[in-house]
Design an enzyme around this catalytic site. Structure first.
Site, short mmCIF file in Angstrom:
data_model
loop_
_atom_site.label_atom_id
_atom_site.label_comp_id
_atom_site.label_asym_id
_atom_site.label_seq_id
_atom_site.Cartn_x
_atom_site.Cartn_y
_atom_site.Cartn_z
N ASN A 14 0.82 -1.09 0.02
CA ASN A 14 -0.14 -0.11 -0.14
C ASN A 14 0.93 1.26 -0.15
OD1 ASN A 14 -1.69 2.08 0.35
ND2 ASN A 14 -2.52 1.43 2.44
N TRP A 15 1.18 1.97 -1.05
CA TRP A 15 2.04 2.89 -1.07
C TRP A 15 1.55 4.06 -0.64
CZ3 TRP A 15 4.02 2.70 -6.99
CH2 TRP A 15 4.57 1.68 -7.21
N LYS A 16 0.23 4.08 -0.23
CA LYS A 16 -0.76 5.40 0.33
C LYS A 16 -0.43 6.65 -0.59
CE LYS A 16 -0.09 3.05 4.83
NZ LYS A 16 -0.24 3.24 6.16
N HIS A 102 -9.35 1.11 5.26
CA HIS A 102 -8.29 1.29 5.95
C HIS A 102 -8.52 2.19 7.20
CE1 HIS A 102 -4.12 2.36 6.84
NE2 HIS A 102 -3.86 1.44 6.09
N GLU A 104 -7.03 4.64 8.07
CA GLU A 104 -6.71 6.17 7.45
C GLU A 104 -7.97 6.69 6.97
OE1 GLU A 104 -2.97 5.48 5.73
OE2 GLU A 104 -1.86 4.87 7.78
N GLU A 172 -5.24 -4.81 10.68
CA GLU A 172 -4.07 -3.87 10.96
C GLU A 172 -4.38 -3.14 12.35
OE1 GLU A 172 -2.20 -2.49 6.90
OE2 GLU A 172 -3.99 -1.47 7.30
N GLY A 178 2.50 2.32 10.78
CA GLY A 178 3.56 3.66 10.52
C GLY A 178 4.22 3.90 12.07
N SER A 209 3.55 -1.98 10.54
CA SER A 209 5.19 -2.07 10.55
C SER A 209 5.91 -3.34 10.16
CB SER A 209 5.48 -1.62 12.02
OG SER A 209 5.08 -0.25 12.24
N GLY A 230 2.92 -1.13 4.54
CA GLY A 230 2.96 0.45 4.05
C GLY A 230 4.24 0.91 3.57
N GLY A 231 4.91 1.65 4.78
CA GLY A 231 6.13 2.20 4.27
C GLY A 231 7.16 1.15 3.82
#
Ligand code: 13P
Length: 246
Positions: A14-16, A102, A104, A172, A178, A209, A230-231
């Site tokens: 997930n590149w966000k 998600h 977010e 999640e 993150g 993470s 993610g990251g």
């Protein structure tokens, strides 16, 4: 296209809201070359770039070696919804997956589980596999409510027509996203077992993470069918380390 649970782990990036065209192209080309260089691999990879990049990336040479997903879609097929994107639009660009609910989106856009369920129905109608995210906050876990919160989110977010072929669940924990804090092996084991009892044979991903250094342990946990990253999915080497830990 089917999400039916298999021996292959599902590795979703997930590149966000990260990356311009040049970054996305370079990252995709590097990943595709690295995957091509492997004679065999035991993972299914899905990349979820910002919507602005999907059309270009899915038409790059070799991009069929990975699958593509959106990060959200609207619940309606079309209409006066400025700034929104429909499930059919994602499908039209070459997506087979869409991430829904998600944390977010739930936090920043006040999306309820009922909304997530409507979006999942729209995703299914467009032939997309919905990756439905659930997870408790730090305060909810501390109060001993993690299982109840996740149960409620699952019950209210997953539509009646969900099957292992069109729906994946992603656990999640909000406090692990993150933050560099991963849920402990026991927390993951217990929650995934709890979710398994609710969702039957749907694939269950862990997210929060995930990195090269913890992926192998997470991926070998019972009822962990893959990871939502993610990251670390923005770094090609790190993401490949995660995928090959599968
Ligand atoms: P991080 O891997 O950056 O913690 O993000 C997890 C996530 O939100 C994936 O959807």
């Amino acid at each position: 296209m089917s999400a039916t649970k298999s021996a292959q782990k599902l590795i979703v990036g997930n590149w966000k809201m990260n990356g311009l065209l040049a970054d996305g192209e370079a990252r995709t080309e590097e990943l595709v070359e690295a995957i091509k260089a492997r004679k065999s691999f035991l993972f299914d990879m899905v990349l979820c770039p910002p919507a602005t990049l999907i059309g270009v990336l899915t038409s790059l040479g070799g991009s069929s070696l990975v699958k593509w997903g959106g990060q959200d879609c609207h619940a309606k097929e079309s209409g006066a919804f400025t700034g929104d994107i429909s499930a059919a639009m994602l499908q039209d660009l070459g997506c087979t997956y869409v991430i829904l609910g998600h944390s977010e989106r739930r936090q920043n856009h006040k999306e309820s589980s009922a909304t997530v369920q409507e979006k999942a129905k729209a995703a299914h109608a467009a032939g997309l596999i919905a990756i439905i995210c659930v997870g408790e906050t730090d305060a909810e876990r501390t109060a001993g409510k993690a299982n109840d919160i996740v149960s409620e989110q699952l019950a209210a977010s997953i539509p009646a027509g969900a099957t292992a072929a069109n729906t994946v669940v992603a656990y999640e924990p909000v406090w692990a996203i993150g933050t560099g804090k991963t849920a402990s092996a026991d927390d993951i084991l217990n929650m995934h077992q709890h979710i398994r009892g609710k969702v039957g044979d749907l694939a269950i991903l862990y997210g929060g993470s995930v990195k090269g250094s913890n992926a192998a342990e997470i991926l070998k946990t019972p009822n962990v069918d893959g990871v939502l990253v993610g990251g670390a999915s923005l770094k090609v080497e790190e993401f490949l380390t995660i995928a090959t830990a599968a």
